[in-house]
Design a protein around this motif. Structure first.
Motif, short mmCIF file in Angstrom:
data_model
loop_
_atom_site.label_atom_id
_atom_site.label_comp_id
_atom_site.label_asym_id
_atom_site.label_seq_id
_atom_site.Cartn_x
_atom_site.Cartn_y
_atom_site.Cartn_z
N GLU A 36 -24.43 103.94 48.92
CA GLU A 36 -24.74 103.21 50.14
C GLU A 36 -24.24 101.78 50.12
OE1 GLU A 36 -25.91 104.69 52.90
OE2 GLU A 36 -25.58 106.45 51.64
N ASN A 37 -24.02 101.21 48.94
CA ASN A 37 -23.47 99.85 48.85
C ASN A 37 -22.65 99.74 47.58
OD1 ASN A 37 -25.31 98.90 46.61
ND2 ASN A 37 -26.86 99.34 48.19
N ASP A 38 -21.90 98.64 47.48
CA ASP A 38 -20.98 98.49 46.35
C ASP A 38 -21.70 98.43 45.02
OD1 ASP A 38 -19.05 98.44 48.28
OD2 ASP A 38 -18.30 96.42 47.82
N ASP A 39 -22.87 97.80 44.98
CA ASP A 39 -23.61 97.72 43.72
C ASP A 39 -24.03 99.10 43.23
OD1 ASP A 39 -23.35 94.98 43.56
OD2 ASP A 39 -25.32 94.56 44.44
N ASP A 40 -24.50 99.94 44.17
CA ASP A 40 -24.88 101.29 43.80
C ASP A 40 -23.67 102.08 43.32
OD1 ASP A 40 -27.53 100.95 44.29
OD2 ASP A 40 -27.58 102.06 46.18
#
Length: 206
Positions: free
Chosen positions: A170-174
Motif C-alpha cells: 500500500e505504500n513504499d515503506d511497506d
C-alpha cells in the motif's frame, strides 16, 4: 607454520562443522517424515528410494519420481525443466528462488518437493497469459527498468506478486519491508519499488 589445532581436517572450521551438523540433525527428521507421508513405508525401507510426487505447476499436472531430499527448487529446475526459477544462495537468504505455492510466497530452495504434494505452484514461466501478454508485474519491471543483470528478477517478480496479493504494497515503506527478503546485487531497489507501485494499481484494476 603449524596448523590450527582447533580446526578439523579438510579445511572446515570448527564453527562451520558444528553449524552443518546442527542443520543436518534438525532437517533429517523433517525429510523422513515428509517422505513417509508421501509414500508410507518407502523411506523406511530405503532412504534413497524415489518418491512419487504430484502437483500442478503453472496449471499443468506433473508427477515426478524424486529422492525424498530433493528441494522444490531442484525439482522445478532439474526434473520439470523450468529453469526460470534461479538458484542463488541455496540457503534461503537471497530470494532468487521465490515461487508461489497455493498463492503464497515460498523460498523453493528451503522447501522439500515431497512437502508440496497436491499443491498449485506458480513460477515465473506461468505468469504471462496464454496469448503471450505479460503479467502487469512483468510489464512494470520492463517499464521501470527494474533489473540490471536480471539474475534475481524472476524471484523479485514472484515475490512482488505475492506482496501485492497479501496487501503489503500500500505504500513504499511497506513494499521495502515486505520485499526485504529479495536481494538485488545490482541495487535496482528504487526501480523495483516503482514497478511494484505501478503493477499494484494495474492488478487492482484487473
Amino acid at each position: 607454520m603449524s596448523s590450527n589445532p582447533a580446526s578439523p581436517p579438510n579445511g572446515v572450521s570448527r564453527r562451520g562443522f558444528l553449524s552443518g551438523s546442527a542443520t543436518l540433525a534438525v532437517a533429517t527428521p523433517f525429510v523422513a517424515h515428509a517422505a513417509e507421508q508421501a509414500a508410507p513405508g518407502a523411506a523406511a525401507k530405503d532412504p534413497h528410494a524415489k518418491v512419487a510426487v504430484s502437483f500442478n505447476i503453472n496449471g499443468k499436472p506433473y508427477q515426478l519420481g524424486l529422492d525424498a531430499r530433493t528441494s522444490l527448487l531442484d525439482a522445478l529446475r532439474d526434473h520439470a525443466g523450468l529453469t526460470g526459477t534461479k538458484k542463488g544462495c541455496d540457503h534461503g537468504q537471497c530470494g532468487a528462488c521465490s515461487v508461489l505455492v497455493d498463492g503464497r510466497r515460498v523460498l523453493s530452495c528451503m522447501s522439500f518437493a515431497v512437502m508440496q504434494e497436491g499443491a498449485e505452484i506458480t513460477t515465473i514461466e506461468g505468469l504471462a497469459s496464454t496469448d503471450g501478454a505479460l503479467h502487469p508485474m512483468q510489464q512494470a519491471f520492463v517499464d521501470h527498468d527494474a533489473f540490471q543483470c536480471g539474475y534475481c528478477t524472476p524471484g523479485q517478480i514472484m515475490s512482488a506478486v505475492g506482496c501485492v496479493q497479501e496487501g503489503h504494497a500500500e505504500n513504499d515503506d511497506d513494499i521495502r519491508e515486505y520485499m526485504s527478503g529479495n536481494l538485488c546485487r545490482c541495487a535496482a531497489y528504487p526501480n523495483i519499488v516503482a514497478a511494484i507501485r505501478q503493477a499494484r494499481d494495474d492488478m487492482k484494476e484487473g
